[in-house]
Write a protein that holds these residues in place. Structure first.
Motif, mmCIF file in Angstrom:
data_model
loop_
_atom_site.group_PDB
_atom_site.id
_atom_site.type_symbol
_atom_site.label_atom_id
_atom_site.label_comp_id
_atom_site.label_asym_id
_atom_site.label_seq_id
_atom_site.Cartn_x
_atom_site.Cartn_y
_atom_site.Cartn_z
ATOM 1 N N VAL B 156 0.843 -1.194 0.000
ATOM 2 C CA VAL B 156 0.000 0.000 0.000
ATOM 3 C C VAL B 156 0.882 1.248 0.000
ATOM 4 C CG1 VAL B 156 -1.818 1.262 1.203
ATOM 5 C CG2 VAL B 156 -1.718 -1.233 1.380
ATOM 6 N N ASN B 157 0.661 2.132 -0.962
ATOM 7 C CA ASN B 157 1.399 3.384 -0.984
ATOM 8 C C ASN B 157 0.607 4.444 -0.226
ATOM 9 O OD1 ASN B 157 2.239 2.463 -4.291
ATOM 10 N ND2 ASN B 157 3.671 2.503 -2.595
ATOM 11 N N THR B 158 0.878 4.540 1.055
ATOM 12 C CA THR B 158 0.215 5.552 1.872
ATOM 13 C C THR B 158 0.768 6.935 1.518
ATOM 14 O OG1 THR B 158 1.814 4.985 3.593
ATOM 15 C CG2 THR B 158 -0.375 4.015 3.759
ATOM 16 N N PRO B 159 -0.006 7.985 1.798
ATOM 17 C CA PRO B 159 0.402 9.311 1.321
ATOM 18 C C PRO B 159 1.657 9.855 1.988
ATOM 19 C CG PRO B 159 -1.636 9.435 2.606
ATOM 20 C CD PRO B 159 -1.327 7.996 2.446
ATOM 21 N N ILE B 160 2.431 10.602 1.203
ATOM 22 C CA ILE B 160 3.639 11.254 1.718
ATOM 23 C C ILE B 160 3.255 12.617 2.298
ATOM 24 C CG2 ILE B 160 5.962 12.023 1.117
ATOM 25 C CD1 ILE B 160 5.439 8.995 0.682
ATOM 26 N N ILE B 161 2.430 13.342 1.562
ATOM 27 C CA ILE B 161 1.934 14.622 2.066
ATOM 28 C C ILE B 161 0.691 14.329 2.896
ATOM 29 C CG2 ILE B 161 0.968 16.871 1.449
ATOM 30 C CD1 ILE B 161 2.461 16.642 -1.232
ATOM 31 N N THR B 162 0.672 14.833 4.114
ATOM 32 C CA THR B 162 -0.433 14.465 4.992
ATOM 33 C C THR B 162 -0.897 15.651 5.814
ATOM 34 O OG1 THR B 162 -1.081 13.032 6.817
ATOM 35 C CG2 THR B 162 1.216 13.660 6.729
ATOM 36 N N SER B 163 -2.175 15.659 6.120
ATOM 37 C CA SER B 163 -2.701 16.695 7.000
ATOM 38 C C SER B 163 -2.861 16.160 8.415
ATOM 39 C CB SER B 163 -4.048 17.192 6.468
ATOM 40 O OG SER B 163 -4.927 16.103 6.310
ATOM 41 N N SER B 164 -2.498 14.899 8.639
ATOM 42 C CA SER B 164 -2.581 14.384 10.011
ATOM 43 C C SER B 164 -1.192 13.975 10.494
ATOM 44 C CB SER B 164 -3.563 13.224 10.105
ATOM 45 O OG SER B 164 -3.138 12.150 9.324
ATOM 46 N N ASP B 165 -1.124 13.646 11.747
ATOM 47 C CA ASP B 165 0.141 13.510 12.454
ATOM 48 C C ASP B 165 0.074 12.200 13.226
ATOM 49 O OD1 ASP B 165 2.170 13.612 14.251
ATOM 50 O OD2 ASP B 165 1.559 15.469 15.219
ATOM 51 N N THR B 166 0.812 11.164 12.768
ATOM 52 C CA THR B 166 0.780 9.890 13.467
ATOM 53 C C THR B 166 1.354 10.041 14.856
ATOM 54 O OG1 THR B 166 1.012 8.681 11.405
ATOM 55 C CG2 THR B 166 1.504 7.485 13.399
ATOM 56 N N GLU B 167 0.509 10.177 15.840
ATOM 57 C CA GLU B 167 0.877 10.127 17.249
ATOM 58 C C GLU B 167 2.011 11.061 17.612
ATOM 59 O OE1 GLU B 167 3.685 7.501 18.600
ATOM 60 O OE2 GLU B 167 4.321 6.848 16.638
ATOM 61 N N GLY B 168 2.252 12.106 16.844
ATOM 62 C CA GLY B 168 3.369 12.982 17.179
ATOM 63 C C GLY B 168 4.680 12.232 17.243
ATOM 64 N N ALA B 169 4.927 11.350 16.258
ATOM 65 C CA ALA B 169 6.138 10.522 16.282
ATOM 66 C C ALA B 169 7.396 11.360 16.135
ATOM 67 C CB ALA B 169 6.080 9.485 15.164
ATOM 68 N N GLY B 170 7.266 12.577 15.668
ATOM 69 C CA GLY B 170 8.465 13.403 15.545
ATOM 70 C C GLY B 170 8.131 14.735 14.916
ATOM 71 N N GLU B 171 9.113 15.612 14.910
ATOM 72 C CA GLU B 171 8.943 16.917 14.274
ATOM 73 C C GLU B 171 8.715 16.725 12.778
ATOM 74 O OE1 GLU B 171 8.977 20.038 15.763
ATOM 75 O OE2 GLU B 171 8.725 18.734 17.520
#
Lengths: 462, 462
Positions: B156-171
């Motif tokens: 699955v090619n998940t999006p590179i540009i995103t408007s959400s933030d996976t759990e604040g994994a990093g800056e």
């Protein structure tokens, strides 16, 4: 009791009346007071298993009222049904709810428009159409890797964040960590990019080709396969802001050899999908694009046509057809011209070669006629351009002249010119828009429907 | 005469004294007044072919003075040399220059520091070390795809540009097309993101996991393999701003099954490289990391250790060793602890499981003890954490509570919660930092030396 998948039930030669255990999601449920028929899907294949729960089952009342997408475990008997449409059914003896769903599940059985399904892109892979599309996308991606790796190509992950600009291929997205509400300024009042994360202005790549060529010089045959970006305000069914590109590049190879690899790659991918996605293609052929399988088999079995741009111009000029954009040597061919050539004249994928140098990129190799470059694009029926390639200008002096002639900033290409300064090696390469290939293989007509979560102007949800 | 590659000469069983044609690059050239010895490399393999040009050749004078990296064509005789270190040589009869180089070629034969080679990242793939590293990187990437595809995982090619933030994994890096010198402002004088390309603030992804889970629900076994980003001002040898991650996710699977897949994948990749990169591994074993092959074979053949976090804490507390960070239940283990466990105690890759819930991400599934989550990280000697995984919290109510408890904005996770609302399915997944895996396999100690063009704070060249 070992748990099996639905795919196991269809593919392993189970004995009639054997005991099986399953876990899956209710795709449909229907029945009467005395019996429930459940289509159980566990993602292992497009097909579902028919599970039957009868009134004498202790959970019958609860199970028969479950909403779609509830998760259940089933222990029961595998019964062959040679006279029924489906080859078997599972008589559920122990059936238990293990995961809830809700009755307002948005994917009820009736057909829903692609437009609506795009708004629930997180749920649409559960439909038969998108299940088929995205499994084929995955298989096609693997086939690309397999073909190239088995032909000794080295996969190169060229950078996504870049400070250079491949030939101005398109508008770019800027990448920054500067606080937009508190931008550092230089002495002229302009934004001071030297304070940014990379100490310079950076953008998302539009093509990995130029950095990739550094690896062509070392590895002979290389390829990229990764995301690329265009910040264009384009709303056509063939353009997305984020898409994946495959870019093979081959040393010691001229245009005919390059076309052989491109044609071989496309045919390999199509054959791989024909072999590994029979159910999915059959579904799409029946429900989305009649004739799809026939078209793919034709493409896989026939030689692609090859014609020079100059000859193609003559064919178009002689055509008994009125084009919106008049045809003369030197024009950038429009979709109407491309489609006429591959759909009406050749009726199959068609390479156009040796384009006018002035309408092509600076890095394409000049032919000796002084007017054309050794470029080749492949046009396919229904899609248009799917491959764009060329010999790369390997002569240091010619490349240097073209960088100036095309008005580029030589300092930005210093390292690219050094690839020639320290060893001129003739080489050729091409790019394939992966989503266009997936559109061609699946018959889907909008690029937004072959990308898991498409990005387009105004929308980056999920 | 069909042109052959150098690899052909080594692998095809050519007859002694047969005629061959080659095209390649001069890797070294030495000789005397009467004879020149050329190591000819064409990228097809790590090894070069020895080409001999004698004084009686009409181009002898010109050829013998060529700078390194000049491209030549050679027609000559393939001669077996059973008594010499190399198995054959090619006596060049017709030798012609086809591509220039320059005498200041920066890769002369002496050893150069990795630091210097990073400044010429466009040329370093031509060295034996980086040729080996990047061919292995390519093979490892393919092995990842092959293992997962052959086990029915869907890519699955998940999006590179995103408007959400996976759990604040990093800056995160911001993506924008707004003109920084002319920013649109809202009524409060802040930047108006609704005027940006996507009509909202967007960033580069730090993980594809959350959008990927939408596909787990449909396809059972899925994976991502793509670039991810961290805008952290980190200068360690193990951190880069842009790197590739592999993220498999599996429905109907608990932690032990997840660890089986992670272990199986790592071993498959290592075995694949051992089989397909013999020359490259031998070179690295001899010149970069003595004992490398032995280490890899050990890893591929032994079961990984598995121990709970709680037991690991006891082992560390009982250890006859002083740690900089004192050990007590609840701490986030430091590199010194992790390395002690996998290097001193278990002497092999080691899974640590069931971490305290408060130091792990919100989406990890709570264990029944109320204190820990079903998480498993794999630590490997010399590298530290290479796999981080967990069961995903599939219970809608528990997930909802954790989103609030962890202080996240529920609206941003509405679609993620809907994956549960419309069908709770237990599932587990993990992430592998691909570059760390390549470091482990190649023995390279700096992540900048396993990435074609590394991105780090202050540098995005090429």
């Amino acid at each position: 009791m070992k748990q099996l998948t639905v795919k196991d039930l269809f593919t392993k030669d189970l004995e009639d009346n054997s005991t099986v255990a399953l876990e899956g999601s209710i795709k449909t449920i229907r029945g009467s007071k005395n019996i429930s028929f459940i289509e159980l899907n566990d993602g292992s294949c497009l097909k579902s298993a028919q599970v039957i729960v009868k009134k004498n089952n202790e959970n019958f009342e609860a199970i028969s009222k479950l909403p779609i997408a509830s998760t259940i475990t089933v222990e029961g008997t595998f019964v062959k049904t040679p006279d029924a449409p489906q080859p078997f059914e599972v008589h559920g003896e122990k059936v238990e709810l293990v995961g809830h769903s809700n009755s307002d599940y948005p994917l009820q059985k009736k057909k829903q428009s692609y437009e609506y399904l795009r708004t629930i892109a997180h749920l649409r892979p559960r439909t038969n159409t998108f299940y088929s599309v995205f499994r084929i996308r995955s298989l096609a991606a693997f086939a690309v890797h397999e073909y190239l790796q088995h032909n000794d190509f080295v996969y190169v992950n060229t950078p996504i964040i870049t400070s250079s600009d491949t030939e101005g291929a398109g508008e770019m997205f800027r990448v920054t960590t500067l606080d937009p509400n508190n931008l550092p300024k230089d002495e002229n009042g302009k934004v001071d990019n030297s304070k940014d994360f990379f100490k310079t202005e950076t953008n998302l790549t539009v093509s990995g080709q130029l950095p990739e060529e550094a690896f062509t010089m070392a590895f002979r045959n290389v390829y990229t396969f990764g995301p690329t970006f265009r910040a264009e305000n384009s709303h056509t069914p063939r353009h997305a802001s984020e898409f994946w590109m495959i870019e093979p590049d081959m040393a010691y190879t001229r245009l005919p050899g390059m076309m052989d690899v491109a044609e071989g790659l496309l045919k390999y991918v199509i054959n791989y999908v024909l072999e590994h996605a029979k159910d999915e293609l059959a579904f799409l052929d029946e429900n989305v694009k009649p004739g799809l399988i026939e078209k793919l088999k034709n493409t896989a079995n026939k030689d692609f046509a090859r014609v020079t741009y100059t000859d193609a111009i003559k064919i178009l000029q002689d055509a008994d057809k009125e084009f919106k954009v008049p045809v003369k040597w030197g024009i950038d061919l429009q979709s109407e011209h491309e489609r006429y050539l591959c759909e009406e004249v050749y009726k199959r994928p068609t390479f156009l070669t040796d384009y006018p140098r002035d309408i092509k990129a600076f890095y394409m190799r000049d032919n000796d006629d002084g007017k054309t470059v050794a470029a080749a694009d492949c046009l396919v029926p229904g899609i248009g351009e799917i491959v764009g390639g060329s010999e790369r200008e390997e002569r240091e002096d010619v490349l240097n002249d073209k960088i100036h002639e095309f008005g580029l900033t030589p300092e930005e290409y210093d390292w690219y010119q050094e690839l020639r300064k320290y060893g001129e090696i003739k080489h050729s390469g091409f790019g394939i828009g992966f989503e266009r290939l997936v559109m061609y293989i699946t018959g889907m007509e909008n690029i937004r429907d072959v990308i898991p979560f498409p990005r387009e102007p105004g929308s980056a949800k999920f």
